[in-house]
Write an enzyme that holds these catalytic residues in place. Sequence first.
Site, mmCIF file in Angstrom:
data_model
loop_
_atom_site.group_PDB
_atom_site.id
_atom_site.type_symbol
_atom_site.label_atom_id
_atom_site.label_comp_id
_atom_site.label_asym_id
_atom_site.label_seq_id
_atom_site.Cartn_x
_atom_site.Cartn_y
_atom_site.Cartn_z
ATOM 1 N N SER A 202 0.853 -1.189 0.000
ATOM 2 C CA SER A 202 0.000 0.000 0.000
ATOM 3 C C SER A 202 0.885 1.234 0.000
ATOM 4 O O SER A 202 2.037 1.190 0.471
ATOM 5 C CB SER A 202 -0.902 0.014 1.238
ATOM 6 O OG SER A 202 -1.573 1.255 1.371
ATOM 7 N N TYR A 215 -2.029 -1.193 10.637
ATOM 8 C CA TYR A 215 -2.073 -1.471 9.205
ATOM 9 C C TYR A 215 -0.858 -0.868 8.507
ATOM 10 O O TYR A 215 -0.185 -1.537 7.707
ATOM 11 C CB TYR A 215 -3.359 -0.900 8.614
ATOM 12 C CG TYR A 215 -3.482 -1.084 7.124
ATOM 13 C CD1 TYR A 215 -3.884 -2.301 6.575
ATOM 14 C CD2 TYR A 215 -3.192 -0.038 6.248
ATOM 15 C CE1 TYR A 215 -3.988 -2.466 5.197
ATOM 16 C CE2 TYR A 215 -3.298 -0.193 4.873
ATOM 17 C CZ TYR A 215 -3.692 -1.409 4.360
ATOM 18 O OH TYR A 215 -3.793 -1.574 3.000
#
Length: 368
Positions: A202, A215
């Site tokens: 990401s 995360y």
Amino acid sequence: MGFTSWQPLWRIFLITFGILFYLSNYLIGLNGLIKLVGITFALPHISWQISKIIRGWCQLTFVSPLSKAVLITGCDSGFGQMAAKALDTYGFHVFAGCLQPKGLGAQKLYKTTSNRLRILSLDITREDDIDAAVKEIEESDLTLWAVINNAGVIDYGPLEWDNGSSRIRKVLDVNLFGAIRVINACLPLIRRSKGRIVNVSSVFGRFTLKGLVPYCMSKHALKSYNDGLRRELDDFGVKVVCIEPLCYKTDMTKDEKMDEDLSACWKVTGDEVKTFYGEQYKSELKDSLSNHFLLARTDLKEVSDVIEEAVTASSPLEFYRCTGPVDGFIVWLSEQLNEQCLDLLLRASNLKMIVRIVNLFSPKQKVI
């Protein structure tokens, strides 16, 4: 021979930058400082984007899918499901790992693909599930060409709420160690085929947001692991590719998921911590995260397309970043900032302004 390798892309970039730099000398009337800043920051980015466009126009060479298998984790929905469909259409024998092999997502995938695709029950936190998946691939007598680590989870809430350390372990167990487990189990087969390892990370593996620390930590670590593995396996003909989507509308980024996580986290947080943070902080954090997700892109095919290229191109890039042109430029510009400026940029009030800018200049997105 195709033009998809990193080195030729750098050559295109240097030529493009040289041409634009030469032309910039004819920009009469610009203030010297403004011109210097433009050449230092904007010109390299513009050159890089033009270079990628030129590369896309060049003839690409692709691998044959005949007798080749790919293993994809997290195919219940989202990027994994779309990548499974795309690679099945391309002609690969797809082994689609699903957390719920009898769920609606898996059944939808089964009905919309060829009989080459196989649904696997795959929880990447369980060694026995991974071993069973590898054994099934081995018994198929197919060549394992690629492993796509797509499965992931997200967790919302400040680190001090609930038990931050246990939440970090839970996210890392899937997003980082789950990917490592799958890779370790498949590496003997991938080395034999000189194939691909594709890790879906990401852009938030480069920026850490409040309320999403576990995360972001997992994606930072996955990016570092990906880079190290790529450098270690490069001499053996195995290509390791990192995919970096910015933010897309998937099950993980739905407001309902965020509300559920924040409420559950707040509910089990101690009274002393609740008193310290207060309801206003909770509300402001929710608004801040919602602002991030206003930038979420709707066309998941943008990501599945680059996953497909990472698997099928003879010489894929080391990493692919999936963003729009405007938010992509903002991400690139943010990477040039120091920590103090980045902290200021990521404040909720400033983020609202960024969202307005992106929405103002971005073309309308296609909804999938």
